[in-house]
Motif scaffolding. Structure first.
Motif, PDB file in Angstrom:
ATOM      1  N   VAL A 233      42.114  30.810  27.178  1.00 55.79           N
ATOM      2  CA  VAL A 233      42.089  31.985  28.056  1.00 55.79           C
ATOM      3  C   VAL A 233      43.310  32.031  28.969  1.00 55.79           C
ATOM      4  O   VAL A 233      43.633  33.085  29.531  1.00 55.79           O
ATOM      5  N   THR A 234      44.002  30.894  29.152  1.00 56.50           N
ATOM      6  CA  THR A 234      45.289  30.884  29.838  1.00 56.50           C
ATOM      7  C   THR A 234      46.271  30.089  28.992  1.00 56.50           C
ATOM      8  O   THR A 234      45.880  29.200  28.231  1.00 56.50           O
ATOM      9  N   HIS A 235      47.557  30.413  29.138  1.00 56.55           N
ATOM     10  CA  HIS A 235      48.581  29.701  28.386  1.00 56.55           C
ATOM     11  C   HIS A 235      49.897  29.810  29.152  1.00 56.55           C
ATOM     12  O   HIS A 235      50.291  30.915  29.568  1.00 56.55           O
ATOM     13  N   ARG A 236      50.553  28.665  29.348  1.00 59.07           N
ATOM     14  CA  ARG A 236      51.775  28.637  30.146  1.00 59.07           C
ATOM     15  C   ARG A 236      52.829  29.585  29.568  1.00 59.07           C
ATOM     16  O   ARG A 236      53.128  29.561  28.388  1.00 59.07           O
ATOM     17  N   GLY A 237      53.370  30.420  30.440  1.00 54.78           N
ATOM     18  CA  GLY A 237      54.398  31.363  30.037  1.00 54.78           C
ATOM     19  C   GLY A 237      53.885  32.620  29.372  1.00 54.78           C
ATOM     20  O   GLY A 237      54.676  33.502  29.015  1.00 54.78           O
ATOM     21  N   GLU A 241      46.238  34.461  34.232  1.00 45.81           N
ATOM     22  CA  GLU A 241      44.936  34.783  34.784  1.00 45.81           C
ATOM     23  C   GLU A 241      44.007  35.238  33.662  1.00 45.81           C
ATOM     24  O   GLU A 241      44.480  35.651  32.592  1.00 45.81           O
ATOM     25  N   PHE A 242      42.734  35.111  33.907  1.00 45.77           N
ATOM     26  CA  PHE A 242      41.750  35.699  32.995  1.00 45.77           C
ATOM     27  C   PHE A 242      40.605  36.239  33.817  1.00 45.77           C
ATOM     28  O   PHE A 242      40.336  35.783  34.937  1.00 45.77           O
ATOM     29  N   VAL A 243      39.927  37.224  33.271  1.00 42.56           N
ATOM     30  CA  VAL A 243      38.807  37.851  33.957  1.00 42.56           C
ATOM     31  C   VAL A 243      37.649  37.951  32.972  1.00 42.56           C
ATOM     32  O   VAL A 243      37.847  38.199  31.781  1.00 42.56           O
ATOM     33  N   VAL A 244      36.450  37.719  33.476  1.00 42.96           N
ATOM     34  CA  VAL A 244      35.233  37.799  32.661  1.00 42.96           C
ATOM     35  C   VAL A 244      34.470  39.046  33.084  1.00 42.96           C
ATOM     36  O   VAL A 244      34.160  39.218  34.268  1.00 42.96           O
ATOM     37  N   VAL A 245      34.188  39.909  32.126  1.00 42.58           N
ATOM     38  CA  VAL A 245      33.614  41.219  32.417  1.00 42.58           C
ATOM     39  C   VAL A 245      32.342  41.419  31.596  1.00 42.58           C
ATOM     40  O   VAL A 245      32.278  41.027  30.433  1.00 42.58           O
ATOM     41  N   SER A 246      31.353  42.022  32.209  1.00 40.26           N
ATOM     42  CA  SER A 246      30.157  42.419  31.470  1.00 40.26           C
ATOM     43  C   SER A 246      30.432  43.726  30.738  1.00 40.26           C
ATOM     44  O   SER A 246      30.846  44.720  31.335  1.00 40.26           O
ATOM     45  N   ALA A 262      41.481  49.014  36.748  1.00 44.29           N
ATOM     46  CA  ALA A 262      42.123  47.818  37.306  1.00 44.29           C
ATOM     47  C   ALA A 262      42.206  46.706  36.259  1.00 44.29           C
ATOM     48  O   ALA A 262      43.213  45.983  36.182  1.00 44.29           O
ATOM     49  N   ILE A 263      41.172  46.585  35.449  1.00 41.73           N
ATOM     50  CA  ILE A 263      41.190  45.588  34.370  1.00 41.73           C
ATOM     51  C   ILE A 263      42.330  45.885  33.399  1.00 41.73           C
ATOM     52  O   ILE A 263      43.036  44.988  32.936  1.00 41.73           O
ATOM     53  N   ALA A 264      42.531  47.161  33.106  1.00 42.55           N
ATOM     54  CA  ALA A 264      43.576  47.543  32.154  1.00 42.55           C
ATOM     55  C   ALA A 264      44.964  47.191  32.671  1.00 42.55           C
ATOM     56  O   ALA A 264      45.876  46.910  31.875  1.00 42.55           O
ATOM     57  N   ARG A 265      45.139  47.188  33.986  1.00 40.85           N
ATOM     58  CA  ARG A 265      46.459  46.912  34.556  1.00 40.85           C
ATOM     59  C   ARG A 265      46.780  45.417  34.599  1.00 40.85           C
ATOM     60  O   ARG A 265      47.927  45.028  34.825  1.00 40.85           O
ATOM     61  N   LEU A 266      45.772  44.552  34.398  1.00 40.57           N
ATOM     62  CA  LEU A 266      46.017  43.106  34.402  1.00 40.57           C
ATOM     63  C   LEU A 266      46.845  42.712  33.184  1.00 40.57           C
ATOM     64  O   LEU A 266      46.777  43.341  32.129  1.00 40.57           O
ATOM     65  N   ARG A 267      47.613  41.636  33.339  1.00 38.86           N
ATOM     66  CA  ARG A 267      48.451  41.178  32.230  1.00 38.86           C
ATOM     67  C   ARG A 267      47.815  40.005  31.485  1.00 38.86           C
ATOM     68  O   ARG A 267      48.321  39.571  30.452  1.00 38.86           O
ATOM     69  N   GLY A 268      46.723  39.464  32.022  1.00 41.81           N
ATOM     70  CA  GLY A 268      46.123  38.274  31.441  1.00 41.81           C
ATOM     71  C   GLY A 268      45.040  38.573  30.429  1.00 41.81           C
ATOM     72  O   GLY A 268      44.948  39.663  29.865  1.00 41.81           O
TER      73      GLY A 268
END
Length: 320
Positions: A233-237, A241-246, A262-268
């Motif tokens: 769920v994360t990887h260097r470079g 970040e990661f998010v868990v959503v229902s 807001a979820i769509a704008r995240l890069r993780g």
């Protein structure tokens, strides 16, 4: 003062150990012990011993002694395995437990992990092994229940989509009722009790009724299942970040608390649980608010189980 063994040295003894480096001396000790009806263990010849020393250990108030047929290493190995089983709950010490009528009941909320019974925590397995009542979800490691004595009450509290379902209020009442009757109740859930598991609702119900409650965290499927599928769920470079959503409710539903733009704008990484039916709507919303169409997507079913299946696609092709 050091000296050699002499006849009569066993006078008044009831147990002797012949452990010198001289077989003749050991034989003499064993012979005298036999004549005097004294137990004698020979370190150099187990077949000539009249007694074998057990490998002993304590587990709480329980004393475990194991004879290995004269083989001390075998006895030690079996002893250690028994102690390990008592410690991790795979061996239940039910006979020595206080009768339920003489003790206060309690509830233990156990996170069972993503489904594979090997991924439950040691504390969680202990709790299941010691239970009088187990109230289980269908995503919990249910094969563990097959090891329980028939005296343990098992309650199916599944909430299946378009299938049988026990209301949360019923579950809360059941936990409280059994605990107030002096039972040790385990609420066995999949994943972690506090990750979309309604665990806090059950804690609050127990607290309101004065029932002691313990929470045993579990390995959440939100991290474990992607990992088992080879997806960190994360990887260097790459993603920080990661998010868990229902995904239980689709974007735009009046009861949804998720800020999908807001979820769509995240890069993780976005981990969606319970999102099979709503996947097309989720994909459309993420695309609408900026996620790239070629964003990699994996759909994992039955994570950690023998029937696990992973389908890889892209965000734009997810509905298909």
């Amino acid at each position: 003062m050091r000296r050699r063994y002499e006849p009569g040295d066993l006078d008044g003894a009831w147990y002797a150990v012949a452990a010198t480096d001289d077989p003749a001396v050991n034989a003499a000790v064993a012979e005298e012990a036999e004549a005097a009806h004294i137990f004698c263990a020979r370190a150099d010849d187990r077949a000539a011993s009249s007694v074998w020393t057990p490998a002993v250990a304590r587990h709480g108030e329980l004393v475990i002694g194991v004879h290995g047929g004269g083989d001390p290493q075998r006895a030690i190995g079996v002893r250690d395995a028994v102690v390990a089983g008592l410690t991790d709950g795979s061996i239940a010490d039910r006979a020595g437990r206080t009768p339920s009528v003489a003790r206060a009941g309690r509830v233990v909320l156990v996170g069972g992990g993503p489904g594979d019974p090997g991924l439950i925590t040691v504390r969680g397995r202990q709790a299941v092994a010691q239970a009088d009542v187990v109230v289980a979800d269908h995503l919990a490691p249910l094969t563990l229940l097959e090891t329980l004595p028939t005296s343990v009450e098992v309650v199916d509290a599944s909430k299946l989509p378009r299938g049988r379902s026990m209301a949360q209020e019923q579950i809360n009442a059941l936990l409280v009722e059994r605990a107030l009757a002096g039972k040790r109740v385990v609420r066995l859930k999949g994943g972690d009790p506090f990750v979309f598991g309604r665990g806090m609702e059950e804690v609050e119900a127990c607290a309101a009724a004065g029932v002691p409650v313990e929470v045993v965290p579990g390995v959440t499927s939100a991290i474990a299942v992607p990992g088992l599928a080879g997806i960190p769920v994360t990887h260097r470079g790459l993603t920080h970040e990661f998010v868990v959503v229902s995904g239980h409710l689709p974007p735009g539903h009046p009861a949804s608390l998720v800020d999908w733009p807001a979820i769509a704008r995240l890069r993780g990484t976005v981990v969606v649980l319970m999102g099979v039916d709503t996947a097309p709507a989720i994909a459309a919303t993420l695309l609408e608010h900026g996620r790239a169409p070629d964003t990699p997507v994996a759909v994992v079913a039955d994570g950690s189980m023998p029937t696990e299946r992973t389908v890889r696609t892209t965000l734009v092709d997810l509905p298909a």
